[in-house]
Design an enzyme around this catalytic site. Structure first.
Site, mmCIF file in Angstrom:
data_model
loop_
_atom_site.group_PDB
_atom_site.id
_atom_site.type_symbol
_atom_site.label_atom_id
_atom_site.label_comp_id
_atom_site.label_asym_id
_atom_site.label_seq_id
_atom_site.Cartn_x
_atom_site.Cartn_y
_atom_site.Cartn_z
ATOM 1 N N HIS A 1 51.117 101.407 77.348
ATOM 2 C CA HIS A 1 50.215 102.227 76.960
ATOM 3 C C HIS A 1 48.955 101.595 77.493
ATOM 4 O O HIS A 1 47.783 101.689 77.983
ATOM 5 C CB HIS A 1 50.240 103.554 76.874
ATOM 6 C CG HIS A 1 49.640 104.705 77.634
ATOM 7 N ND1 HIS A 1 49.781 104.780 78.881
ATOM 8 C CD2 HIS A 1 48.730 105.233 77.634
ATOM 9 C CE1 HIS A 1 49.383 105.460 79.943
ATOM 10 N NE2 HIS A 1 48.624 105.988 78.207
ATOM 11 N N SER B 1 44.773 106.043 82.082
ATOM 12 C CA SER B 1 46.175 107.353 81.659
ATOM 13 C C SER B 1 45.595 108.571 82.629
ATOM 14 O O SER B 1 46.108 108.405 83.447
ATOM 15 C CB SER B 1 45.991 107.600 79.847
ATOM 16 O OG SER B 1 46.712 108.511 79.795
ATOM 17 N N ASP C 1 54.764 100.646 79.612
ATOM 18 C CA ASP C 1 54.358 102.171 79.113
ATOM 19 C C ASP C 1 55.399 102.922 79.918
ATOM 20 O O ASP C 1 55.658 102.760 80.999
ATOM 21 C CB ASP C 1 53.010 101.873 79.884
ATOM 22 C CG ASP C 1 52.294 103.825 79.973
ATOM 23 O OD1 ASP C 1 53.034 104.133 79.387
ATOM 24 O OD2 ASP C 1 51.464 103.689 81.049
#
Length: 711
Positions: A668, A555, A636
């Protein structure tokens, strides 16, 4: 005798039993929890509901069936459970006499023709119990069931406003809603659904609760007074604003067929996320948290009190100051009340742990900042008031070496006694607290930065170990002394690395100044903090070989891997791993929650393009040179798949050793056990290859590659 794993490997991590937080019964002598395990031999999951004797720590099996979930106490010896059925239906069932050595008896209350979750109960007068749960609801206010609804002939989706998809799903007209009814105990000792048909509390409103995608039981609460819940402001677009308000529905009875309209709780000056509404035991007060900014998802949470549910305009803030910043520089999260409603207990991060805090239940009495309540090692996951004569808390924790621990905190005696540890405090995995540590170093400005350290279980201080440098996501997040099945430092340490997990600018739990310092400065102070961390390791940890270093991040951590790749720190690493990272900051507007870039880049792409371009990793792609593994998932929607394809294409076109791992069915996070095993195998094989560590991981990855789609 404690069974011990030969080596803590990805298979051990992912197949180890995963316990939920345990919930005690009203008397405090028993607790219930669930256990999920996955078998890589049989390629299937097993699920159990188990009963814990709090005095002895002994557990017994109640149910072994994956269709049962969410055990919730109705009395000291009775549980309400959900059972998933055919065609998306859900049954409400009761387990009676759960302490019976021969096993509990079971009967069904009702079957609901839809998916049901997040059940809550509250004992009312006599033999009546209030019941609330959440379910997907149609625009007309009826239960929605995607499995039975008529399928259209076309797959087209048409939208005319922002927020078309969220996290890993495309938005439809259906929304989550809270439903309520009451249970009544009959003369034969069995409960019946007194309301016959549950009532949609939000019917006829524009409100939806819990708040997607992660809202659950923490988004609402019930008492004899009625129902409080959190919902997005329906007048603001959820793609642009974080504003969620607290609402109250007064109910004279949980059998009301037409509830009164929700009433908003007034909090002047606070317009951000609202969380954790919790009724006092009397049912007349509500404690909750709220943020100030309506476009900052990680703003400071303020602890608030509604002293009288009859007046929704008199909210009081704990530790309020004239400048509006608040005297307590922590972010309170979950909340419970003491038995006599005189005190509150809340959790909040501090220096790499989630800790438990105690304070008076009235802001007027809270003269001093909250005091810390000592708990078991690691971080608090969940807490409950424990019945009995002395004031006690039942606390669930986890740590870097222990995946689940239950303990009892005796508040009057100041003791903390472990009742049950799932991994025998790490011994099952061959891990111990002695392998963990931490250090501080000077940040890029006038502040210190903290880093967590994990060493191999067979650590020898006279040897040198390659560095595994982990960069956390968020960016407003932190590495904690807690367990993870996705980013577990022990997995890397047991390969033969010293793992360093720094919490640089942007990290939570170190005060709001450090956390907020990342806004508008993504590649500035955080990057320089990491440079200083690397230098501090080289200078002060003689057992770490920084010439054989690897770095990994997901991320925002993936963003930082791509940023490092184009800057001098990138040449310090032998290999990099980027999971679901940001390649181009201008592409943040392909995300769903636009309030995120609006805050962190201080404006829109079209009004403040320079801020996006300044911290764009793609702008420095000409400097990329370090071997890199790219991992990305097609579901995602926060960081679309192109953010993984683009950097891979750059690496390949430049002739830089690189590899792409794609999961079409993950969001994600990589959550499915078989996918997670592949993730670990590929990651370990990649970093081990370039750091010079030889292990079974490389052989496993080679065998895997020979049987999977690759080229």
């Amino acid at each position: 005798m404690t069974l011990r794993a030969i080596k803590f490997t990805p298979e051990v991590l992912l197949s180890a039993p995963r316990r939920s937080a345990a919930v005690p019964n009203p008397s405090g002598d028993k607790a219930v929890f669930t256990v999920n395990t996955y078998s890589f031999e049989q390629h299937k999951k097993a699920s159990q509901i188990r009963l814990l004797d709090i005095e002895s720590g002994h557990t017994t099996l109640l149910i072994e069936d994956p269709s049962f979930s969410e055990p919730t106490w109705l009395s000291d010896d009775e549980l309400l459970v959900l059972k998933s059925g055919d065609k998306g239906s859900t049954s409400l069932a009761v387990l009676a006499n759960v302490s019976n050595p021969g096993g509990p008896s079971r009967y069904e209350l009702t079957s609901i023709p839809a998916g049901v979750s997040n059940i809550k109960v509250k004992k009312l007068s006599g033999t009546s119990i209030a019941l609330a749960f959440t379910a997907l609801t149609t625009p007309e206010g009826q239960l929605a069931n995607p499995e039975t609804e008529k399928k259209p002939y076309s797959s087209a989706r048409i939208y005319n406003s922002l927020f078309v998809r969220h996290w890993d799903f495309w938005l439809t007209a259906n929304r989550s809603s809270i439903w309520y009814t009451a249970l009544e105990k009959q003369d034969d000792g069995k409960y019946v659904l007194a309301g016959k048909t549950p009532v949609n509390a939000l019917s006829g409103t524009k409100l939806s609760s819990p708040v997607a995608p992660f809202g659950g039981t923490g988004d609402f609460d019930i008492s004899a007074s009625g129902l409080v819940f959190v919902a997005k402001d329906p007048e603001l677009n959820p793609a642009l604003y974080t504003k969620t308000d607290l609402y109250y529905i007064p109910l004279s009875t949980f059998l009301e067929k037409k509830p009164p309209p929700p009433q908003i709780v007034v909090t002047p000056g606070l317009e951000g996320y609202t969380n954790s509404p919790t009724f006092s035991n009397s049912g007349r007060k509500v404690a909750f948290t709220r943020m100030r900014s309506n476009q900052y998802e990680s703003d400071k949470t303020r602890l608030l009190l509604l002293p009288d549910i009859g007046d929704l305009t008199k909210v009081q803030e704990f530790y309020a100051t004239e400048d509006g910043e608040g005297a307590w520089d922590m972010r309170p999260d979950s909340i419970i009340w003491s038995a006599d409603d005189s005190e509150l207990f809340t959790t909040a991060e501090k220096f790499g742990r989630t800790l438990l805090w105690k304070l008076p239940a009235s802001p007027a009495d809270a003269k001093d900042l909250p005091s810390q309540v000592e708990t078991a090692d690691g971080s608090v996951v969940d807490l409950h008031l424990l019945g009995g004569k002395s004031p006690r808390l039942f606390v669930s924790t986890s740590s870097l070496v222990d995946n689940s621990c239950y303990s009892v905190v005796n508040l009057s005696e100041g003791t903390n006694d472990v009742v049950s540890s799932n991994s025998k405090q790490g011994k099952t995995f061959g891990l111990s607290k002695s392998s963990t540590g931490g250090f501080t170093f000077k940040g890029a400005g006038d502040y210190d930065v903290h880093a967590l350290v994990m060493r191999p279980s067979n650590f020898d201080e006279n040897k040198k170990y390659p560095l595994c440098f982990l960069i956390h996501g968020g960016p407003q997040g932190a590495w904690l002394d807690s367990w993870s099945t996705r980013w577990n430092p022990a997995i890397f340490a047991e390969q033969g690395y010293v793992v360093v997990s720094p919490n640089p600018t942007g990290s939570t739990g170190y005060g709001m100044a450090l956390q907020d310092g990342i806004a508008g400065d993504w590649g500035g102070k955080p990057y320089n903090d990491l440079v200083n961390c690397f230098e501090s390791i080289a200078e002060n940890l003689p057992y770490v070989d920084t010439n054989r270093a690897v770095a990994l991040g997901a991320s925002y951590g993936g963003y930082m891997i791509n940023w490092i790749q184009g800057h001098p720190l990138g040449r310090k690493f032998k290999a990099l791993v980027c999971h679901d990272g940001v390649f181009c900051t201008l592409n943040q507007w392909s995300s769903e929650e636009l309030f995120f870039p609006l805050h962190d880049f201080k404006g829109s792409l079209y009004e403040n393009r320079e801020a996006y371009e300044e911290w764009d990793p793609a702008r420095f792609a000409n400097e990329w040179a370090t071997p890199q593994l790219i991992i990305h998932s097609e579901l995602d929607y926060r960081l679309p798949i192109t953010e993984g394809l683009a950097p891979f294409n750059v690496l390949q076109s430049k002739g830089i050793p690189s590899k792409l791992l794609v999961f079409p069915d993950e969001n994600h996070w990589v959550l499915k056990p078989e996918n997670s095993l592949v993730w670990h195998q590929e990651v370990l094989a990649w970093i081990n290859k370039y750091s010079g560590i030889e292990s079974e991981a490389g052989d496993l990855a080679d065998r895997l590659e020979s049987t999977s789609i690759s080229r």
